[in-house]
Design a protein around this motif. Structure first.
Motif, PDB file in Angstrom:
ATOM      1  N   ALA A  68       0.828  -1.208   0.000  1.00 16.59           N
ATOM      2  CA  ALA A  68       0.000   0.000   0.000  1.00 16.59           C
ATOM      3  C   ALA A  68       0.863   1.259   0.000  1.00 16.59           C
ATOM      4  O   ALA A  68       0.477   2.292  -0.546  1.00 16.59           O
ATOM      5  N   ALA A  69       2.019   1.184   0.636  1.00 14.28           N
ATOM      6  CA  ALA A  69       2.882   2.360   0.742  1.00 14.28           C
ATOM      7  C   ALA A  69       3.827   2.490  -0.458  1.00 14.28           C
ATOM      8  O   ALA A  69       4.514   3.499  -0.600  1.00 14.28           O
ATOM      9  N   GLY A  70       3.875   1.442  -1.253  1.00 13.60           N
ATOM     10  CA  GLY A  70       4.771   1.480  -2.401  1.00 13.60           C
ATOM     11  C   GLY A  70       6.238   1.356  -2.034  1.00 13.60           C
ATOM     12  O   GLY A  70       7.110   1.941  -2.690  1.00 13.60           O
ATOM     13  N   VAL A  71       6.497   0.607  -0.972  1.00  9.92           N
ATOM     14  CA  VAL A  71       7.896   0.381  -0.567  1.00  9.92           C
ATOM     15  C   VAL A  71       8.091  -1.121  -0.354  1.00  9.92           C
ATOM     16  O   VAL A  71       7.136  -1.900  -0.416  1.00  9.92           O
ATOM     17  N   SER A  72       9.311  -1.502  -0.055  1.00 10.54           N
ATOM     18  CA  SER A  72       9.562  -2.919   0.174  1.00 10.54           C
ATOM     19  C   SER A  72       9.327  -3.259   1.645  1.00 10.54           C
ATOM     20  O   SER A  72       9.507  -2.416   2.515  1.00 10.54           O
ATOM     21  N   PRO A  73       8.890  -4.490   1.916  1.00 10.01           N
ATOM     22  CA  PRO A  73       8.716  -4.905   3.317  1.00 10.01           C
ATOM     23  C   PRO A  73       9.991  -4.710   4.134  1.00 10.01           C
ATOM     24  O   PRO A  73       9.933  -4.326   5.299  1.00 10.01           O
ATOM     25  N   SER A  74      11.127  -4.950   3.502  1.00 14.91           N
ATOM     26  CA  SER A  74      12.370  -4.840   4.273  1.00 14.91           C
ATOM     27  C   SER A  74      12.642  -3.404   4.708  1.00 14.91           C
ATOM     28  O   SER A  74      13.219  -3.151   5.766  1.00 14.91           O
ATOM     29  N   LEU A  75      12.183  -2.448   3.914  1.00 12.83           N
ATOM     30  CA  LEU A  75      12.357  -1.048   4.310  1.00 12.83           C
ATOM     31  C   LEU A  75      11.554  -0.756   5.584  1.00 12.83           C
ATOM     32  O   LEU A  75      12.009  -0.044   6.483  1.00 12.83           O
ATOM     33  N   ILE A  76      10.349  -1.321   5.648  1.00 17.26           N
ATOM     34  CA  ILE A  76       9.519  -1.111   6.841  1.00 17.26           C
ATOM     35  C   ILE A  76      10.203  -1.706   8.067  1.00 17.26           C
ATOM     36  O   ILE A  76      10.277  -1.073   9.123  1.00 17.26           O
ATOM     37  N   VAL A  77      10.678  -2.916   7.912  1.00 16.23           N
ATOM     38  CA  VAL A  77      11.346  -3.567   9.038  1.00 16.23           C
ATOM     39  C   VAL A  77      12.565  -2.754   9.468  1.00 16.23           C
ATOM     40  O   VAL A  77      12.794  -2.529  10.660  1.00 16.23           O
ATOM     41  N   LYS A  78      13.297  -2.272   8.497  1.00 17.52           N
ATOM     42  CA  LYS A  78      14.493  -1.484   8.806  1.00 17.52           C
ATOM     43  C   LYS A  78      14.129  -0.222   9.584  1.00 17.52           C
ATOM     44  O   LYS A  78      14.786   0.159  10.547  1.00 17.52           O
ATOM     45  N   ARG A  79      13.048   0.423   9.164  1.00 13.56           N
ATOM     46  CA  ARG A  79      12.709   1.702   9.794  1.00 13.56           C
ATOM     47  C   ARG A  79      11.905   1.557  11.075  1.00 13.56           C
ATOM     48  O   ARG A  79      11.998   2.381  11.972  1.00 13.56           O
ATOM     49  N   PHE A  80      11.070   0.522  11.135  1.00 11.92           N
ATOM     50  CA  PHE A  80      10.141   0.442  12.260  1.00 11.92           C
ATOM     51  C   PHE A  80      10.281  -0.810  13.110  1.00 11.92           C
ATOM     52  O   PHE A  80       9.698  -0.891  14.174  1.00 11.92           O
ATOM     53  N   GLY A  81      11.004  -1.787  12.639  1.00  8.25           N
ATOM     54  CA  GLY A  81      11.122  -3.011  13.408  1.00  8.25           C
ATOM     55  C   GLY A  81       9.927  -3.918  13.172  1.00  8.25           C
ATOM     56  O   GLY A  81       9.445  -4.048  12.045  1.00  8.25           O
ATOM     57  N   THR A  82       9.411  -4.498  14.236  1.00  5.73           N
ATOM     58  CA  THR A  82       8.337  -5.485  14.108  1.00  5.73           C
ATOM     59  C   THR A  82       6.978  -4.838  13.840  1.00  5.73           C
ATOM     60  O   THR A  82       6.823  -3.621  13.956  1.00  5.73           O
ATOM     61  N   LYS A  83       6.024  -5.668  13.536  1.00  2.97           N
ATOM     62  CA  LYS A  83       4.657  -5.184  13.351  1.00  2.97           C
ATOM     63  C   LYS A  83       4.151  -4.518  14.632  1.00  2.97           C
ATOM     64  O   LYS A  83       3.507  -3.465  14.580  1.00  2.97           O
ATOM     65  N   GLU A  84       4.455  -5.118  15.762  1.00  4.11           N
ATOM     66  CA  GLU A  84       4.050  -4.531  17.044  1.00  4.11           C
ATOM     67  C   GLU A  84       4.673  -3.148  17.233  1.00  4.11           C
ATOM     68  O   GLU A  84       4.015  -2.208  17.688  1.00  4.11           O
ATOM     69  N   ALA A  85       5.940  -3.036  16.867  1.00  2.00           N
ATOM     70  CA  ALA A  85       6.619  -1.737  16.997  1.00  2.00           C
ATOM     71  C   ALA A  85       5.976  -0.704  16.069  1.00  2.00           C
ATOM     72  O   ALA A  85       5.800   0.462  16.438  1.00  2.00           O
ATOM     73  N   LEU A  86       5.611  -1.148  14.897  1.00  2.00           N
ATOM     74  CA  LEU A  86       4.960  -0.240  13.952  1.00  2.00           C
ATOM     75  C   LEU A  86       3.596   0.200  14.489  1.00  2.00           C
ATOM     76  O   LEU A  86       3.239   1.380  14.442  1.00  2.00           O
ATOM     77  N   PHE A  87       2.871  -0.754  15.018  1.00  2.00           N
ATOM     78  CA  PHE A  87       1.579  -0.433  15.635  1.00  2.00           C
ATOM     79  C   PHE A  87       1.766   0.610  16.736  1.00  2.00           C
ATOM     80  O   PHE A  87       1.046   1.603  16.819  1.00  2.00           O
ATOM     81  N   ASN A  88       2.774   0.386  17.573  1.00  2.00           N
ATOM     82  CA  ASN A  88       3.034   1.321  18.661  1.00  2.00           C
ATOM     83  C   ASN A  88       3.390   2.707  18.147  1.00  2.00           C
ATOM     84  O   ASN A  88       3.079   3.710  18.777  1.00  2.00           O
ATOM     85  N   THR A  89       4.035   2.746  17.015  1.00  2.00           N
ATOM     86  CA  THR A  89       4.418   4.038  16.450  1.00  2.00           C
ATOM     87  C   THR A  89       3.219   4.790  15.899  1.00  2.00           C
ATOM     88  O   THR A  89       3.086   5.993  16.100  1.00  2.00           O
ATOM     89  N   VAL A  90       2.345   4.086  15.225  1.00  2.00           N
ATOM     90  CA  VAL A  90       1.270   4.809  14.553  1.00  2.00           C
ATOM     91  C   VAL A  90       0.099   5.141  15.467  1.00  2.00           C
ATOM     92  O   VAL A  90      -0.695   6.004  15.148  1.00  2.00           O
ATOM     93  N   VAL A  91      -0.019   4.449  16.564  1.00  2.00           N
ATOM     94  CA  VAL A  91      -1.120   4.743  17.471  1.00  2.00           C
ATOM     95  C   VAL A  91      -0.561   5.310  18.767  1.00  2.00           C
ATOM     96  O   VAL A  91      -0.027   4.589  19.587  1.00  2.00           O
ATOM     97  N   ASP A  92      -0.668   6.598  18.933  1.00  2.00           N
ATOM     98  CA  ASP A  92      -0.121   7.253  20.115  1.00  2.00           C
ATOM     99  C   ASP A  92      -1.009   8.452  20.461  1.00  2.00           C
ATOM    100  O   ASP A  92      -1.055   9.434  19.736  1.00  2.00           O
TER     101      ASP A  92
END
Lengths: 213, 213
Positions: free
Chosen positions: A66-90
């Motif tokens: 959906a973001a038009g990037v590679s999954p590995s880029l997300i992992v590199k920038r945000f870590g796990t799915k849980e970490a990403l969730f924690n980042t976007v919901v604050d």
């Protein structure tokens, strides 16, 4: 996602825009470019995914697509799915602004700050928690976060009997204000009045809950 | 719609219960069986689909699969997808109960009726409209329905200046009450108090909006 094709949809207003601010980036109404663009797109895609799907069904791969990037880029920038969730919901940035007034002025401050935050964020700072009520597993995570970051914090601000109960009801009034502003926008009466008039009407009920009963 | 198998009808909006009920399991409380069970399952599956997906993505085939019936049975019983949507989303029964008190008593009546309706319906009668704020095309339909069936009706009940604005804000308070009761259940303070105490705290703000300001 470009900034130009975003601003309209309030569905999105209540998600995407909020997202942009919560992403922790500088506000740039005017079209961000460069390395942060991918990050911004990831955060918007993640927030949308976490809002609309059960947590378990959200995949890094789907967000990446959906973001038009590679999954590995997300992992590199945000870590796990849980970490990403924690980042976007604050909810903490919004709570910090909302609850930063002396108790005698808190009702009015809450209404004016909600209106101002919604305007600045182009979305509602709290309402996402309600969207996700319909989704079983994410609900638990979001609910507990909302309670810690909003209700608990507000409870600590209040004094007197039943502070927790009053805090929950004030949280309800804030969610309700956001809900009705979203629902009746752009052609409702709430869309055509001033923040001061909204506060005149809506703040007394909140202040009644702030003051000990 | 039968009266017996859809007592929760308008809103099942809320969620755990909603989800559980809408999952397509037979109701057990009342123990209905027989020909109406399929109808009940269709309505639950349809409500869930319309709540969680964009309208355009909801298919009769998908609802049929979730309900364990054939698509043709749905068409036979409900007609088109639009007709099915109209059947499962109806705020009028709740509005009729909510707005049936004299204005001087309306604030308290609204709180007590909301609590009672949520209890009887095992879900919130209005909150689904907020869930769907995040979904673009359904939002339009639900929003306009909510405004006609809830906000317009409430506006007509009020007198004095800014009746429409006050009605929108009262609708917000009702949505917020439902939201906070859902969010803070089962372990929140709102879950452990009485309806009368809730009304003591929450009704004055509503009544302030009912009374002309």
């Amino acid at each position: 996602m470009s900034t130009a094709d975003e601003p309209t949809s309030p569905a999105t207003a209540d998600t995407d825009r909020t997202v942009r601010r919560e992403a922790g980036q500088p506000r740039t109404e005017g079209g961000e470019e460069g390395p942060e663009t991918g990050r911004d797109a990831i955060i918007r895609a993640a927030r949308r995914a976490f809002t609309l799907k059960p947590y378990a069904e959200v995949t890094m791969r789907g967000i990446a697509a959906a973001a038009g990037v590679s999954p590995s880029l997300i992992v590199k920038r945000f870590g796990t799915k849980e970490a990403l969730f924690n980042t976007v919901v604050d909810f903490r940035p919004a709570a910090a602004e909302l609850f930063s007034a002396p108790r005698p002025d808190l009702g009015r401050h809450l209404v004016l700050t909600m209106v101002d935050l919604r305007d600045r964020l182009r979305g509602d700072p709290l309402l996402r928690v309600v969207f996700s009520l319909g989704i079983e597993d994410e609900r638990t995570l979001l609910r507990s976060r909302f309670r810690e970051q909003v209700t608990d914090r507000l409870t600590a601000v209040l004094t007197g009997h039943d502070a927790r109960l009053r805090a929950e009801l004030i949280a309800g009034q804030l969610l309700g204000l956001g809900a009705t502003l979203s629902l009746h926008r752009p052609d409702g009466a709430t869309a055509h009045t001033t923040a001061d008039r909204l506060a005149d009407l809506y703040a007394p009920g909140i202040q009644h809950l702030v003051d000990e009963n």
